[in-house]
Design a protein around this motif. Structure first.
Motif, PDB file in Angstrom:
ATOM      1  N   VAL A 100       3.598  -1.441 -11.441  1.00  0.00           N
ATOM      2  CA  VAL A 100       3.526  -2.674 -10.645  1.00  0.00           C
ATOM      3  C   VAL A 100       4.439  -2.484  -9.436  1.00  0.00           C
ATOM      4  O   VAL A 100       5.590  -2.066  -9.588  1.00  0.00           O
ATOM      5  CB  VAL A 100       4.008  -3.890 -11.470  1.00  0.00           C
ATOM      6  CG1 VAL A 100       4.081  -5.139 -10.590  1.00  0.00           C
ATOM      7  CG2 VAL A 100       3.083  -4.127 -12.660  1.00  0.00           C
ATOM      8  N   PHE A 101       3.897  -2.776  -8.254  1.00  0.00           N
ATOM      9  CA  PHE A 101       4.694  -2.608  -7.038  1.00  0.00           C
ATOM     10  C   PHE A 101       5.197  -3.955  -6.536  1.00  0.00           C
ATOM     11  O   PHE A 101       4.503  -4.967  -6.664  1.00  0.00           O
ATOM     12  CB  PHE A 101       3.844  -1.963  -5.938  1.00  0.00           C
ATOM     13  CG  PHE A 101       3.368  -0.572  -6.286  1.00  0.00           C
ATOM     14  CD1 PHE A 101       4.270   0.477  -6.394  1.00  0.00           C
ATOM     15  CD2 PHE A 101       2.019  -0.319  -6.505  1.00  0.00           C
ATOM     16  CE1 PHE A 101       3.843   1.761  -6.717  1.00  0.00           C
ATOM     17  CE2 PHE A 101       1.575   0.962  -6.826  1.00  0.00           C
ATOM     18  CZ  PHE A 101       2.487   2.002  -6.937  1.00  0.00           C
ATOM     19  N   VAL A 102       6.395  -3.941  -5.969  1.00  0.00           N
ATOM     20  CA  VAL A 102       6.856  -5.142  -5.255  1.00  0.00           C
ATOM     21  C   VAL A 102       7.324  -4.728  -3.864  1.00  0.00           C
ATOM     22  O   VAL A 102       7.674  -3.565  -3.629  1.00  0.00           O
ATOM     23  CB  VAL A 102       7.977  -5.917  -6.006  1.00  0.00           C
ATOM     24  CG1 VAL A 102       7.482  -6.499  -7.303  1.00  0.00           C
ATOM     25  CG2 VAL A 102       9.210  -5.060  -6.220  1.00  0.00           C
ATOM     26  N   ASP A 103       7.353  -5.715  -2.973  1.00  0.00           N
ATOM     27  CA  ASP A 103       7.647  -5.426  -1.564  1.00  0.00           C
ATOM     28  C   ASP A 103       9.153  -5.193  -1.353  1.00  0.00           C
ATOM     29  O   ASP A 103       9.972  -5.407  -2.250  1.00  0.00           O
ATOM     30  CB  ASP A 103       7.138  -6.575  -0.682  1.00  0.00           C
ATOM     31  CG  ASP A 103       6.768  -6.089   0.719  1.00  0.00           C
ATOM     32  OD1 ASP A 103       6.941  -4.892   1.012  1.00  0.00           O
ATOM     33  OD2 ASP A 103       6.313  -6.925   1.537  1.00  0.00           O
ATOM     34  N   ILE A 104       9.473  -4.782  -0.140  1.00  0.00           N
ATOM     35  CA  ILE A 104      10.839  -4.356   0.171  1.00  0.00           C
ATOM     36  C   ILE A 104      11.529  -5.310   1.144  1.00  0.00           C
ATOM     37  O   ILE A 104      10.884  -6.123   1.803  1.00  0.00           O
ATOM     38  CB  ILE A 104      10.824  -2.943   0.805  1.00  0.00           C
ATOM     39  CG1 ILE A 104       9.925  -2.914   2.066  1.00  0.00           C
ATOM     40  CG2 ILE A 104      10.345  -1.930  -0.221  1.00  0.00           C
ATOM     41  CD1 ILE A 104      10.177  -1.750   2.983  1.00  0.00           C
ATOM     42  N   ASN A 105      12.831  -5.132   1.236  1.00  0.00           N
ATOM     43  CA  ASN A 105      13.612  -5.811   2.265  1.00  0.00           C
ATOM     44  C   ASN A 105      13.480  -4.960   3.541  1.00  0.00           C
ATOM     45  O   ASN A 105      13.769  -3.764   3.507  1.00  0.00           O
ATOM     46  CB  ASN A 105      15.076  -5.866   1.771  1.00  0.00           C
ATOM     47  CG  ASN A 105      16.015  -6.372   2.832  1.00  0.00           C
ATOM     48  OD1 ASN A 105      15.966  -5.965   3.987  1.00  0.00           O
ATOM     49  ND2 ASN A 105      16.896  -7.258   2.425  1.00  0.00           N
ATOM     50  N   PRO A 106      13.046  -5.559   4.664  1.00  0.00           N
ATOM     51  CA  PRO A 106      12.774  -4.734   5.851  1.00  0.00           C
ATOM     52  C   PRO A 106      14.024  -4.130   6.488  1.00  0.00           C
ATOM     53  O   PRO A 106      13.919  -3.195   7.283  1.00  0.00           O
ATOM     54  CB  PRO A 106      12.091  -5.712   6.805  1.00  0.00           C
ATOM     55  CG  PRO A 106      12.472  -7.069   6.335  1.00  0.00           C
ATOM     56  CD  PRO A 106      12.715  -6.975   4.858  1.00  0.00           C
TER      57      PRO A 106
END
Ligand SMILES: Cc1ncc(COP(=O)(O)O)c(C=O)c1O
Length: 379
Positions: A101-107
């Motif tokens: 499962v992927f989650v997004d990142i802090n830019p």
């Protein structure tokens, strides 16, 4: 001026005598697989990471796979990681039989965004959630580019949702988060010693570190065909042991790592200083961390990246992109049916990032030359 992306030759030449005698010692003792040299290095690396146990293995990918297996992860489980790592992270999850499962990142940091992790876990708890039959069991925060992940919120979330934490520290040897050594924060942590890494072997090698003795014993068993003693196999495992030559080389190089890390950090500050007045976004360190700059990654407008990369190449400067396609957008994960905008920050970053040359032996005049060529580029 020709500036390579990494320069392993200069480093070898600076420690040639130590390396050559370490290699010939291992050969003269024919201690090729595990053995005394692996043991010596494992103790030194455990101490370096401020943990009780280190299990040397064949490479960083195996380290992740074996750590997950030691935690009992497999079919029916989910393991959550960041959308923008090297494929080894997600490959190791799939290899156990679990679902990735992927989650997004802090830019700003390019690391897993703890809020996105919690959003996903909350979604899982809803009665009509699509993955109700699967259970999130672990999270793998990746200390990408040598920048420590903001671990405190991740640990809080892991506790709340009963997740194991496996740090992917493949790019972060020696990094520090709020006074804690990277590798000592999660239940287990995994390192790669691929030659280009901050601590690199002269072939493939990796390690798992942990404070948990049972997990260390289990990991060592899995890495050695499921046995503790010869021919007494308690289960099936894999063949992934640290080889003696690599261990002896790593032991020599570990002694130099603190000074190399300081050089990387100094180089990062020099880049920051010389690139201050350009349109590039330079790396950010969050409060109270020590990043180890495995990579020095800047950000440039999407439509200009290729032109800048080509311009630098024409001036003899090698660059890279880590990574040009986010994991969920790779063909390998097509079956997960993600859309590009499912992970907007990771996708945007993948289109704008550019890795500049970074290695301890990079000189100030090389950095000035690179900065000068970037400044001469019309943004
Ligand atoms: C973030 C990350 N995880 C895991 C790995 C896998 O390590 P190895 O190449 O030693 O299998 C790498 C190495 O490239 C990496 O960069």
């Amino acid at each position: 001026m020709n500036i390579p992306f990494v320069d392993l030759t200069t480093q070898y030449e600076s420690i040639k005598n130590e390396i050559d005698s370490a290699i010939s010692e291992v050969i003269s003792k024919t201690a090729f697989i595990s053995g005394p040299y692996a043991k010596t290095f494992e103790s030194a690396f455990a101490e370096f990471c401020n943990v009780k146990h280190c299990v040397g293995v064949g490479n960083g990918t195996d380290a992740l796979f074996i750590a997950l297996k030691a935690l009992g992860i497999g079919k029916g489980d989910e393991v959550i990681t960041a959308a923008n790592s090297f494929i080894a992270t997600s490959e190791a999850i799939t290899m156990t039989g679990a679902k990735v499962v992927f989650v997004d990142i802090n830019p700003q940091t390019y690391n897993m965004d703890p809020n996105k992790l919690e959003d996903y876990l909350k979604k899982c708890l809803k009665p009509n959630a699509s993955s109700l039959t699967l259970r999130p069991k672990a999270v793998i925060p990746v200390h990408l580019y040598g920048q420590p992940v903001d671990m405190d919120p991740i640990l809080d979330i892991a506790k709340k949702y009963d997740l194991k934490v496996v740090e992917d520290a493949a790019q972060a040897h020696g990094a520090v988060y709020k006074g804690r050594q990277i590798g000592s924060i999660g239940d287990m942590a995994c390192f790669s010693f691929y030659p280009g890494k901050n601590l690199g072997a002269y072939g493939d090698a990796g390690a798992i570190v942990t404070n948990d003795e049972d997990l260390a014993i289990k990991a060592r068993m899995i890495a050695n065909h499921g046995r503790v003693e010869k021919y007494n196999h308690e289960m099936e495992g894999v063949n992934s042991r640290l080889d003696g030559l690599q261990a002896a080389i790593l032991d020599v190089k570990l002694r130099h790592l603190p000074e190399w890390t300081e050089s990387r950090r100094k180089n990062a500050y020099l880049y920051n200083k010389h690139l201050k007045d350009t349109d590039l976004i330079t790396p950010v360190e969050i409060d109270d961390v020590k990043a180890v700059y495995h990579l020095y990654v800047v950000r440039v407008k999407k439509e200009l990246r290729q032109k800048l990369q080509e311009r630098l190449k024409s001036k003899g400067i090698a660059t890279g992109i880590h990574y040009p396609i986010t994991l969920p957008n790779l063909k390998a994960y097509k079956y997960l049916n993600h859309r590009e905008d499912d992970f907007p920050e990771a996708t945007r970053a993948s289109q704008e990032i550019l890795s500049l040359p970074m290695f301890p032996e990079l000189t100030e005049s090389q950095i000035e030359y690179i900065a000068e060529k970037i400044k001469a580029f019309s943004f």
